[in-house]
Design an enzyme around this catalytic site. Structure first.
Site, mmCIF file in Angstrom:
data_model
loop_
_atom_site.group_PDB
_atom_site.id
_atom_site.type_symbol
_atom_site.label_atom_id
_atom_site.label_comp_id
_atom_site.label_asym_id
_atom_site.label_seq_id
_atom_site.Cartn_x
_atom_site.Cartn_y
_atom_site.Cartn_z
ATOM 1 C CD GLU A 131 -2.719 -1.393 2.448
ATOM 2 O OE1 GLU A 131 -2.779 -0.457 3.268
ATOM 3 O OE2 GLU A 131 -3.326 -2.467 2.618
ATOM 4 C CG ASN A 182 -0.375 -6.993 -1.371
ATOM 5 O OD1 ASN A 182 -1.030 -7.599 -2.199
ATOM 6 N ND2 ASN A 182 -0.775 -6.851 -0.095
ATOM 7 C CG HIS A 218 -9.397 -6.110 1.226
ATOM 8 N ND1 HIS A 218 -9.665 -7.233 1.974
ATOM 9 C CD2 HIS A 218 -8.098 -5.830 1.420
ATOM 10 C CE1 HIS A 218 -8.570 -7.626 2.599
ATOM 11 N NE2 HIS A 218 -7.596 -6.792 2.272
ATOM 12 C CD GLU A 247 -4.162 -8.034 1.970
ATOM 13 O OE1 GLU A 247 -5.041 -7.350 2.528
ATOM 14 O OE2 GLU A 247 -2.953 -7.706 1.991
ATOM 15 C CG ASP A 249 -12.159 -9.323 2.514
ATOM 16 O OD1 ASP A 249 -11.568 -9.351 3.612
ATOM 17 O OD2 ASP A 249 -12.154 -8.317 1.761
HETATM 18 O O1 G3I Z 1 -3.005 -7.661 19.079
HETATM 19 C C1 G3I Z 1 -3.740 -6.572 19.655
HETATM 20 C C2 G3I Z 1 -4.325 -6.980 20.995
HETATM 21 O O2 G3I Z 1 -3.250 -7.246 21.907
HETATM 22 C C3 G3I Z 1 -5.184 -5.847 21.516
HETATM 23 O O3 G3I Z 1 -5.813 -6.258 22.715
HETATM 24 C C4 G3I Z 1 -6.234 -5.470 20.479
HETATM 25 C C5 G3I Z 1 -7.032 -4.279 20.988
HETATM 26 O O4 G3I Z 1 -7.432 -3.492 19.911
HETATM 27 O O5 G3I Z 1 -5.599 -5.095 19.236
HETATM 28 C C6 G3I Z 1 -4.845 -6.175 18.717
HETATM 29 O O6 G3I Z 1 -4.245 -5.742 17.519
HETATM 30 C C7 G3I Z 1 -5.148 -5.715 16.428
HETATM 31 C C8 G3I Z 1 -4.526 -6.547 15.284
HETATM 32 O O7 G3I Z 1 -5.337 -6.486 14.109
HETATM 33 C C9 G3I Z 1 -4.378 -8.021 15.707
HETATM 34 O O8 G3I Z 1 -5.661 -8.561 15.920
HETATM 35 C C10 G3I Z 1 -5.285 -4.273 15.944
HETATM 36 O O9 G3I Z 1 -5.987 -3.541 16.943
HETATM 37 C C11 G3I Z 1 -6.060 -4.232 14.645
HETATM 38 O O10 G3I Z 1 -6.044 -2.911 14.106
HETATM 39 C C12 G3I Z 1 -5.380 -5.136 13.610
HETATM 40 O O11 G3I Z 1 -6.178 -5.112 12.445
HETATM 41 C C13 G3I Z 1 -5.559 -5.691 11.301
HETATM 42 C C14 G3I Z 1 -5.401 -4.601 10.230
HETATM 43 O O12 G3I Z 1 -4.800 -5.178 9.069
HETATM 44 C C15 G3I Z 1 -4.535 -3.483 10.740
HETATM 45 O O13 G3I Z 1 -4.393 -2.521 9.720
HETATM 46 C C16 G3I Z 1 -6.472 -6.790 10.750
HETATM 47 O O14 G3I Z 1 -6.543 -7.872 11.680
HETATM 48 C C17 G3I Z 1 -5.930 -7.302 9.413
HETATM 49 O O15 G3I Z 1 -6.880 -8.160 8.805
HETATM 50 C C18 G3I Z 1 -5.686 -6.125 8.468
HETATM 51 O O16 G3I Z 1 -5.100 -6.634 7.320
HETATM 52 C C19 G3I Z 1 -4.762 -5.647 6.317
HETATM 53 C C20 G3I Z 1 -3.533 -6.152 5.582
HETATM 54 O O17 G3I Z 1 -2.483 -6.345 6.512
HETATM 55 C C21 G3I Z 1 -3.138 -5.188 4.482
HETATM 56 N N1 G3I Z 1 -4.267 -4.990 3.560
HETATM 57 C C22 G3I Z 1 -5.473 -4.504 4.220
HETATM 58 C C23 G3I Z 1 -5.913 -5.491 5.308
HETATM 59 C C24 G3I Z 1 -7.189 -5.019 5.959
HETATM 60 O O18 G3I Z 1 -6.972 -3.816 6.633
#
Ligand code: G3I
Length: 334
Positions: A131, A182, A218, A247, A249
């Site tokens: 990105e 990507n 997405h 990715e 969905d």
């Molecule tokens: O691990 C912490 C946890 O300790 C804490 O308690 C919790 C409280 O908010 O947060 C947890 O971290 C979260 C992390 O996912 C792991 O679950 C973050 O808040 C959350 O923002 C993060 O979201 C991820 C997101 O990327 C972040 O930008 C999504 O799971 C993930 O599916 C998403 O994936 C991205 C790709 O990497 C790039 N392309 C877009 C895609 C969707 O945004």
């Protein structure tokens, strides 16, 4: 001609596999994951905040669990991601405002060589740069994220040079991994993918070991489907690159208060998933097709897009949706 060994993958959360994976007694999540997919992408476990929490601290515990699970189930692993503006630890975000480009490169080189080196031989494709272009609606329109990406920001005078270095470092650390650009909204031929197409040629002209272009896919039923996806994949393939859907969905705007979509919405979601896979099957250079989670029980969508959901190919109980069956049929017919 259909791709020869197309990997069919999903994103997965390390914590689901950290819980002492026992092949003789897998959890339902682990059982479905191991049986239905030939590739796994750690959804968050290889990002900077997970693996490099402090300047001199690397923590590969959850990422190693994903790789160990994949190995035990003869699956390949997509590495995600080495250079991104999101999920960087505080020490990167805070320090980056003071870095010279050389200092930023020293930090990024150490990260890439250490992380890619740690997984050497285990990762078949890396999302090296994720990105890195803004969207048409962002301030300044489609241009490199020298505003938000801490490394592009420090090297705003020569961002392509930084990117070429990043790909070179990753290639030297693991020559067998195919190295990808990507992004999302990068499915069809548009201003953003034109910018990637130009960047890809610049990197290749510099001799950078760019190996692939990934369209995240997405999608939302709020918008149309860009039928120029296959043509877009084909033009990157014509540069000698692998291409991938990385990715996928298809999120659905659920009517007020509803938790289930209408039959028409389900049919459209199924068509979109099929169109994504078919575009990949129609391009020989397509090396992997990955869904971003295979169950609504573990989807990022509802947390980020209020009112939208039901985005993956099986429900919260892992019951396959029509999209799941349609993808399976397309693969059998390929
Ligand atoms: O691990 C912490 C946890 O300790 C804490 O308690 C919790 C409280 O908010 O947060 C947890 O971290 C979260 C992390 O996912 C792991 O679950 C973050 O808040 C959350 O923002 C993060 O979201 C991820 C997101 O990327 C972040 O930008 C999504 O799971 C993930 O599916 C998403 O994936 C991205 C790709 O990497 C790039 N392309 C877009 C895609 C969707 O945004």
């Amino acid at each position: 001609q259909a791709p020869v060994d197309l990997a069919i993958g999903t994103a997965a959360w390390g914590e689901q596999m950290l819980t002492d994976y026992d092949p003789a007694a897998p959890t339902e999540f682990q059982d479905v994951l191991s049986r239905q997919f030939s590739s796994v992408t750690p959804e968050n476990d290889m990002k900077w905040d997970a693996v490099h929490p402090a300047p001199d601290v690397y923590d590969f515990a959850s990422a190693d669990a994903v790789v160990a699970f994949a190995k035990a189930n003869h699956q390949k692993v997509r590495g995600h991601t080495l250079l991104w503006h999101s999920q960087n630890p505080a020490w990167v975000t805070e320090a980056s405002g003071t870095w010279t480009c050389d200092q930023a490169k020293d930090v990024l080189e150490d990260h890439i060589r250490t992380v890619v080196g740690h997984f050497k031989g285990e990762i078949y494709e890396w999302d090296v740069a994720n990105e890195i272009f803004k969207d048409t609606w962002d301030a300044g329109g489609v241009s490199l994220r020298t505003d938000r990406n801490p490394f592009l920001k420090a090297c705003a005078d020569d961002p392509v040079g930084l990117l070429a270095d990043a790909f070179t470092w990753a290639h030297e650390a693991d020559p067998d991994a195919v190295l990808f650009l990507n992004d999302y909204n990068a499915e069809g031929i548009n201003e953003k993918t034109d910018a990637y197409y130009d960047l890809a040629q610049q990197l290749l002209d510099r001799g950078a070991p760019l190996g692939g272009f990934g369209a995240q896919a997405h999608l939302s039923l709020l918008y149309g489907f860009d039928a120029s996806l296959q043509a877009n994949l084909e033009r990157f393939a014509a540069l000698g690159l692998k291409v991938a859907i990385t990715e996928a969905d298809v999120r659905i705007p659920l009517l007020d208060g509803e938790t289930e979509p209408t039959a028409e919405q389900v049919a459209t979601q199924t068509e979109r998933y099929q169109a994504l896979l078919q575009a990949c099957l129609n391009v020989t250079a397509c090396s992997s097709f990955t869904v971003w989670g295979f169950s609504d029980a573990h989807s990022w969508v509802p947390d980020v897009f209020p009112g939208e959901g039901w985005a993956t190919i099986s429900d919260e109980d892992y019951t396959p949706k029509p999209a799941f069956d349609a993808l399976l049929t397309s693969l059998k017919d390929a």
